[in-house]
Design a protein around this motif. Sequence first.
Motif, PDB file in Angstrom:
ATOM      1  N   GLN A 277       0.842  -1.179   0.000  1.00  0.00           N
ATOM      2  CA  GLN A 277       0.000   0.000   0.000  1.00  0.00           C
ATOM      3  C   GLN A 277       0.885   1.238   0.000  1.00  0.00           C
ATOM      4  N   PRO A 278       0.487   2.369  -0.518  1.00  0.00           N
ATOM      5  CA  PRO A 278      -0.766   2.616  -1.216  1.00  0.00           C
ATOM      6  C   PRO A 278      -0.836   1.896  -2.552  1.00  0.00           C
ATOM      7  N   ARG A 279      -2.056   1.551  -2.913  1.00  0.00           N
ATOM      8  CA  ARG A 279      -2.250   0.850  -4.188  1.00  0.00           C
ATOM      9  C   ARG A 279      -2.793   1.840  -5.208  1.00  0.00           C
ATOM     10  N   ASP A 280      -2.418   1.609  -6.433  1.00  0.00           N
ATOM     11  CA  ASP A 280      -2.889   2.480  -7.504  1.00  0.00           C
ATOM     12  C   ASP A 280      -4.231   1.978  -8.003  1.00  0.00           C
ATOM     13  N   ILE A 281      -5.057   2.886  -8.451  1.00  0.00           N
ATOM     14  CA  ILE A 281      -6.397   2.475  -8.870  1.00  0.00           C
ATOM     15  C   ILE A 281      -6.338   1.588 -10.110  1.00  0.00           C
ATOM     16  N   ASP A 282      -5.283   1.726 -10.891  1.00  0.00           N
ATOM     17  CA  ASP A 282      -5.165   0.877 -12.083  1.00  0.00           C
ATOM     18  C   ASP A 282      -4.928  -0.585 -11.731  1.00  0.00           C
ATOM     19  N   LEU A 283      -4.558  -0.791 -10.471  1.00  0.00           N
ATOM     20  CA  LEU A 283      -4.352  -2.159  -9.997  1.00  0.00           C
ATOM     21  C   LEU A 283      -5.503  -3.072 -10.367  1.00  0.00           C
ATOM     22  N   ILE A 284      -6.707  -2.540 -10.303  1.00  0.00           N
ATOM     23  CA  ILE A 284      -7.868  -3.425 -10.467  1.00  0.00           C
ATOM     24  C   ILE A 284      -7.975  -3.982 -11.869  1.00  0.00           C
ATOM     25  N   TYR A 285      -7.198  -3.411 -12.803  1.00  0.00           N
ATOM     26  CA  TYR A 285      -7.230  -3.986 -14.149  1.00  0.00           C
ATOM     27  C   TYR A 285      -6.057  -4.911 -14.389  1.00  0.00           C
ATOM     28  N   ARG A 286      -5.175  -5.031 -13.394  1.00  0.00           N
ATOM     29  CA  ARG A 286      -4.005  -5.884 -13.593  1.00  0.00           C
ATOM     30  C   ARG A 286      -4.392  -7.338 -13.518  1.00  0.00           C
ATOM     31  N   PRO A 287      -3.782  -8.154 -14.370  1.00  0.00           N
ATOM     32  CA  PRO A 287      -4.208  -9.566 -14.478  1.00  0.00           C
ATOM     33  C   PRO A 287      -4.197 -10.306 -13.142  1.00  0.00           C
ATOM     34  N   ASP A 288      -3.130 -10.119 -12.341  1.00  0.00           N
ATOM     35  CA  ASP A 288      -3.078 -10.904 -11.107  1.00  0.00           C
ATOM     36  C   ASP A 288      -4.201 -10.486 -10.161  1.00  0.00           C
ATOM     37  N   PHE A 289      -4.578  -9.195 -10.180  1.00  0.00           N
ATOM     38  CA  PHE A 289      -5.677  -8.745  -9.348  1.00  0.00           C
ATOM     39  C   PHE A 289      -6.992  -9.362  -9.830  1.00  0.00           C
ATOM     40  N   VAL A 290      -7.175  -9.313 -11.163  1.00  0.00           N
ATOM     41  CA  VAL A 290      -8.387  -9.902 -11.742  1.00  0.00           C
ATOM     42  C   VAL A 290      -8.455 -11.379 -11.392  1.00  0.00           C
ATOM     43  N   GLU A 291      -7.295 -11.997 -11.447  1.00  0.00           N
ATOM     44  CA  GLU A 291      -7.253 -13.428 -11.137  1.00  0.00           C
ATOM     45  C   GLU A 291      -7.678 -13.685  -9.682  1.00  0.00           C
ATOM     46  N   MET A 292      -7.190 -12.801  -8.792  1.00  0.00           N
ATOM     47  CA  MET A 292      -7.550 -12.973  -7.392  1.00  0.00           C
ATOM     48  C   MET A 292      -9.060 -12.809  -7.183  1.00  0.00           C
ATOM     49  N   THR A 293      -9.606 -11.784  -7.799  1.00  0.00           N
ATOM     50  CA  THR A 293     -11.054 -11.614  -7.632  1.00  0.00           C
ATOM     51  C   THR A 293     -11.794 -12.793  -8.238  1.00  0.00           C
ATOM     52  N   GLN A 294     -11.285 -13.302  -9.348  1.00  0.00           N
ATOM     53  CA  GLN A 294     -11.920 -14.473  -9.949  1.00  0.00           C
ATOM     54  C   GLN A 294     -11.901 -15.660  -9.005  1.00  0.00           C
ATOM     55  N   SER A 295     -10.777 -15.839  -8.333  1.00  0.00           N
ATOM     56  CA  SER A 295     -10.686 -17.014  -7.462  1.00  0.00           C
ATOM     57  C   SER A 295     -11.645 -16.851  -6.273  1.00  0.00           C
ATOM     58  N   LEU A 296     -11.758 -15.604  -5.783  1.00  0.00           N
ATOM     59  CA  LEU A 296     -12.723 -15.356  -4.715  1.00  0.00           C
ATOM     60  C   LEU A 296     -14.137 -15.643  -5.197  1.00  0.00           C
ATOM     61  N   ARG A 297     -14.401 -15.159  -6.401  1.00  0.00           N
ATOM     62  CA  ARG A 297     -15.702 -15.347  -7.015  1.00  0.00           C
ATOM     63  C   ARG A 297     -16.075 -16.824  -7.095  1.00  0.00           C
ATOM     64  N   GLU A 298     -15.102 -17.587  -7.505  1.00  0.00           N
ATOM     65  CA  GLU A 298     -15.371 -19.026  -7.613  1.00  0.00           C
ATOM     66  C   GLU A 298     -15.648 -19.634  -6.252  1.00  0.00           C
ATOM     67  N   LEU A 299     -14.870 -19.169  -5.288  1.00  0.00           N
ATOM     68  CA  LEU A 299     -15.078 -19.665  -3.933  1.00  0.00           C
ATOM     69  C   LEU A 299     -16.520 -19.399  -3.476  1.00  0.00           C
ATOM     70  N   ILE A 300     -16.948 -18.152  -3.711  1.00  0.00           N
ATOM     71  CA  ILE A 300     -18.308 -17.799  -3.300  1.00  0.00           C
ATOM     72  C   ILE A 300     -19.324 -18.622  -4.074  1.00  0.00           C
ATOM     73  N   ALA A 301     -19.049 -18.791  -5.374  1.00  0.00           N
ATOM     74  CA  ALA A 301     -19.979 -19.576  -6.190  1.00  0.00           C
ATOM     75  C   ALA A 301     -20.122 -20.982  -5.615  1.00  0.00           C
ATOM     76  N   GLN A 302     -19.009 -21.527  -5.164  1.00  0.00           N
ATOM     77  CA  GLN A 302     -19.052 -22.877  -4.585  1.00  0.00           C
ATOM     78  C   GLN A 302     -19.965 -22.946  -3.371  1.00  0.00           C
ATOM     79  N   VAL A 303     -19.720 -21.987  -2.419  1.00  0.00           N
ATOM     80  CA  VAL A 303     -20.482 -22.106  -1.177  1.00  0.00           C
ATOM     81  C   VAL A 303     -21.960 -21.796  -1.367  1.00  0.00           C
ATOM     82  N   ARG A 304     -22.290 -21.077  -2.423  1.00  0.00           N
ATOM     83  CA  ARG A 304     -23.711 -20.790  -2.648  1.00  0.00           C
ATOM     84  C   ARG A 304     -24.510 -22.064  -2.888  1.00  0.00           C
ATOM     85  N   LYS A 305     -23.842 -23.068  -3.382  1.00  0.00           N
ATOM     86  CA  LYS A 305     -24.605 -24.288  -3.711  1.00  0.00           C
ATOM     87  C   LYS A 305     -24.839 -25.165  -2.483  1.00  0.00           C
TER      88      LYS A 305
END
Lengths: 317, 283, 283, 256, 256
Positions: B255-283
């Motif tokens: 930190q501090p993090r730049d706002i462009d971070l959210i478009y960086r692949p590794d960040f997107v990947e992290m959110t994707q992995s979280l997303r999948e995790l949530i998708a799993q527990v929803r079932k």
Amino acid sequence: NIRFTLGWKTQGSDAPFLLAAQKGYFAEEGLNVTIDQGEGSAATVTRIMGGAYDAGFGDINAIIQNAALRPDEAPVMVYQLWNRPPFAIVTPNDRGITTPADFEGRTLGGAQGTPTTRLFPVFAALNGIDLEAVEQQNMAPNLQEPMMIRGEIDGAFVFNITSWFNLIANRQDPENDYTWFLFEDYGMDLYSNGMMVSRRLLAENPDAVAGLVRAVNRATLEVARDQEAAMDAIMAFDNLVDRDIEHARLTFSLTNLMNAPEVAEIGMGDLVDDRLARSIAIVAEGYDLERLPEPSEIFDRAFLPPVAERLFEVVLN
Amino acid sequence: MQMSAAPSTVPPAQASTAQASAARAVELDRASVVFGRGAGAVTALAPTTLRIGHGAFVALVGPSGCGKSTILKLVSSLLRPSDGSVVVGGREASVRALRIGMAFQNPTLLPWLTIERNVMLPLKIVPPFRHDFRRERTRAFRDRVHALLARVGLQDFAGHYPWQLSGGMLQRANLCRALIHEPDLLLLDEPFGALDQFTREELWQDLQALYLERRPTVLLVTHDLREAGYLATRICVMSPRPGRIISDRPIDLPQPRDIDLIYRPDFVEMTQSLRELIAQVRK
Amino acid sequence: MQMSAAPSTVPPAQASTAQASAARAVELDRASVVFGRGAGAVTALAPTTLRIGHGAFVALVGPSGCGKSTILKLVSSLLRPSDGSVVVGGREASVRALRIGMAFQNPTLLPWLTIERNVMLPLKIVPPFRHDFRRERTRAFRDRVHALLARVGLQDFAGHYPWQLSGGMLQRANLCRALIHEPDLLLLDEPFGALDQFTREELWQDLQALYLERRPTVLLVTHDLREAGYLATRICVMSPRPGRIISDRPIDLPQPRDIDLIYRPDFVEMTQSLRELIAQVRK
Amino acid sequence: MSNLRIRICSAALIFGFFAMWEVLCLWLQVSDLLLPRPTEIAATLWTRFPVLWPHILQTLYSTLTGFGLGVIIGVTLGVLIGTSRLAYGVAYPLLVGFSSIPKVAVVPIFVLWFGSGTTPAILTAMVICVFPIVVNIATGLATTEPELEDVLKTLGASRSEILWNVGLPRAMPYFFASLKVAVTLSFVGAVLSETVASNRGIGNVMMTASSNFQTSLLFAGLFVLAAMGVALYAVFSFLEARVTGWATRKTDIAVT
Amino acid sequence: MSNLRIRICSAALIFGFFAMWEVLCLWLQVSDLLLPRPTEIAATLWTRFPVLWPHILQTLYSTLTGFGLGVIIGVTLGVLIGTSRLAYGVAYPLLVGFSSIPKVAVVPIFVLWFGSGTTPAILTAMVICVFPIVVNIATGLATTEPELEDVLKTLGASRSEILWNVGLPRAMPYFFASLKVAVTLSFVGAVLSETVASNRGIGNVMMTASSNFQTSLLFAGLFVLAAMGVALYAVFSFLEARVTGWATRKTDIAVT
Ligand SMILES: Nc1ncnc2c1ncn2[C@@H]1O[C@H](COP(=O)(O)OP(=O)(O)OP(=O)(O)O)[C@@H](O)[C@H]1O
Ligand SMILES: Nc1ncnc2c1ncn2[C@@H]1O[C@H](COP(=O)(O)OP(=O)(O)OP(=O)(O)O)[C@@H](O)[C@H]1O
Ligand SMILES: [Mg+2]
Ligand SMILES: [Mg+2]
């Protein structure tokens, strides 16, 4: 159908009407009389003038007062019951007031507008009291005696028939511990309560008035002889009152207010026109009336039975 | 830059010594909340253990109705747990050891106060400021409030009443009220929900700056994984009602993090992995 | 699949004949809204012209406080324009030519009614249903309400009162109330703002199915460009306060659209171009 | 504190109030003509109850009838005043003026028009309780959140539908607050009229008692009135809890 | 309708009310002993005004003093009852019971304790106006949205801070509603006490007038009372508009 209003809440002195109702004397005259309790013997006049009642037990002096202003509306007295006035000033003996002159510098309490209070200036004039020197305090009637006992006032403008028993209820001895200045003893020879009827009833249905007078006359004479029966009638009408006190009150009214020497001559229910004229003058002075009504406007003896049928004889039992 | 993509296990519930808990800002120990009794009872929060150190920025994500707001209310002692314990700043939550700033999910501005007065409210109540309130409210405190309002773009609305504001403006005023008294513990319940993306990103940056400057402990409820990833040092994921924390992972980005971070692949990947995790527990 | 990436020009304001407007569901003609008078006056909406044909699905995006909710209130005749005219279903907005379903930005459920009763409210008021209300409310209407609640995951909360629900649950109930009476004109003010991404996407699909089935006219306010792009047939972008419509572009993607669409490059590109447009006007 | 404990505490304190009255009277030697002791009053109440009973019924009848009519009129007027600015401008000043007048002055007029007895008592009970209801209903309607009304407006609801579905439910807490005041006023009104003109009713009892200085009977009458007031209050409280529970919600957390 | 037009309409309708009264009296030949015509009343008011003036001041003084005290006590009790369940259980029944008692029965006790005159009038004006204030304040506090209180609770506010910053402002619409009722009751109370025992005040004037069959003077007194009630109501309305404007907000759209 006759709507009849008493002068106040049920009291022993209302016995003539209640007995007549209970024994069916009204019914015998072909009358259907409904009796209601009242809000004061002066208010009886207003109630009748307003048209809510046809007849009632009330104060002749209130009729005089109204007849001066509205001669066509004021009710007419047709059967005078209280020949002597109950108006009085009462004062505890320990205040040392023995003559009217002693009122100067004292405080007297009374309900504004009751005849006793209103006629006090006349009383003062007749007895040489300096009105300015007497302090007057207004208060509701049922506060007079307690305030007097507590010493807040030195005397009260009362009706003796009411105040006497109020003092008893307050555990006082009205006879020995109190001085009563009766107005009649001080030059104010007034009449007071009786049965009055509305002008309308008088004009439209004189027979009913005659019947009413006959029934009440009959009951009055009976009450004078048999108070126990009278009390039964009263208790039947209103079982809230204290029988013993009302019995005493009835006796008081019979002996002190109704049983005047005059009555022995003219009979119960009638009055003497000269005396009425005199009292009209007194009332006119006390109330600042602009006009002196004629006695005939106030009292109508046309419905009275012959004197022989109105002989009043009190037998206490 | 490192990123721990694997969800850490939830720390086991264990008795903590007084010292250990004193070192933590927030400590939920098997705290659960059940509303109502009998047949109609609703378990809003299954027994949950959550420990937050001083100066941590924790994002709480999870499906609607899983108990996120309930956790914030536990921490701010608006609710008491049906079972378990809640310790804040080393003491029972009801004893106020930390200065708390809370932005409610529904902007609950007091309708009889102007925006300025609403935002000034904490200064009237909270200890170090309240003593000066009488004296300062016309000068220093007002300037302070106006400066904060200006930062969220509400400088022209200080004198307006809450009902004269749009939904997003209300939410910004609500956020200001949570920040004005420089709280040690910041509880934010979807503070940017009703804002457009640009305003939102601006406020992210503001919040980050504020965090880095004063280092309060922050507990942020959000549905936006990018928001969570951009701001938080730790993301807790909750299961559907009755909620439990099923994943608790640190975000080790500097930190501090730049706002462009959210478009960086590794960040997107992290959110994707979280997303999948949530998708799993929803079932 | 074609996508018009270039913003179309705003249609010029021109007098329309009665017939032309009868063919349209919504017609704002240089409508503007000014709140208050004198020095404190706030222009909530600059003169705006917007025409929506029957059966269109228009998404309205723009910065916070630009007047989106104000436009919805004009269309539902909760507000009257300070200037210009608002015609709905070929008539003055205050004469009700179309059956309107509106989801407010703040879930305004009546606090004295249960969720079920709240959702049932339109059936009690709106013409074709109100006649049967007495008779049906215990059977057919209740089933209908329960079915709708089940679709948004609130089947267990029909008997609860609004204050017993979480923020996202309230918003879902709010949406149900806007849909229950099969409106011809659907006004949705950020209906998915407080929901997590998964619930949100599910509801997108539900809304799309409903739209394709019954073809109501829809005016959707949102801050989520993907939401706008996925659902709408047309996206209107507004400038900051005082708002005007600065871009009005059709989305010519065939419907029904698959949820995976939002990850496709051309879709992402479209949202990016919109994003840039908005970024421009913000300055 | 648990519900039960609060009940017991309340009862104890109320009992304590009367006990203190008793003790103070004994201690200061207050004359029973001025202020009788609770035990004396209770004794009178007990012995005179058969006599009082018909009067109690009479007063209860007049009060409830008048109160019922008053509620209907009050709600109607309140709705008018709360929804129409013209009615607000016209009716409010007239009502305020009328309410500032002691009803004692009005009762004789009722008596003159309708005779003495039950009718003026009902009328007095009615007119005296209208004003608080009007004020509270009107205030409740005027302070209804516009957002809630908007919900119905978008559905094209008529003004009366908005009133029934939003305005009145929203005004219920105000309404119940006013009912508590109104019912006590109704009792006062009915009794007042009975003291002026009636052969029956607690008012008549009190008048008779006070003019005869039967102070403990007077106070027995007052006790009966108070008890009836409290009983009706309890009824309204019960209804209030059911109807306006939404407004006084308290979160109920199960603690295990 | 514009503000001005509504004002004019209201004034016209109120005037019409009195005109109708006048006409009905003339038409039905109602005796002026029973119900005087407005013109007669106005004439009496005009000619007797110098005599009435000190009485008006006296009544106004007693009423306002009693009302002021009543408001203080009422708010205090209301806050107690609205915030403490024990106070609710104890004080409410006692208050309801006391309020169901006609004050006519209580005034004589005041008079006997405090002498006749101003003191009992102030006391009566006070006790009679407490109850509506208590009920409304308590209801206002009890129906405060918990969400608003939560805002202060998270800041660690004390109970009294919550009361001052949320409870009381929130209860203001209730409070003002009750003030309108309370002030009219205060007038009634003061006048009542004056009729029972006092040498000054409108109540005394009315008593004298009624026993002298001066009905138009009686009504002149009632008119003065009504006028004072309306004047105070206007004052409260003005304050109410300033203080509770937030609760009765109306969106104001500039139409060009
Ligand atoms: N006062 C209450 N009474 C009864 N149940 C409640 C109450 N408050 C919340 N709940 C229930 O508790 C559960 C969790 O609510 P909470 O507000 O914590 O959800 P959330 O995670 O914040 O959801 P959202 O993202 O939708 O805001 C919900 O099922 C809700 O119905
Ligand atoms: N009742 C009102 N009185 C005064 N001003 C108002 C009122 N309602 C809205 N406004 C103003 O109108 C402007 C537009 O408000 P609107 O609610 O339409 O914004 P919005 O586009 O919906 O914003 P958001 O995305 O934040 O909800 C805002 O600046 C707001 O302050
Ligand atoms: Mg939540
Ligand atoms: Mg909006």
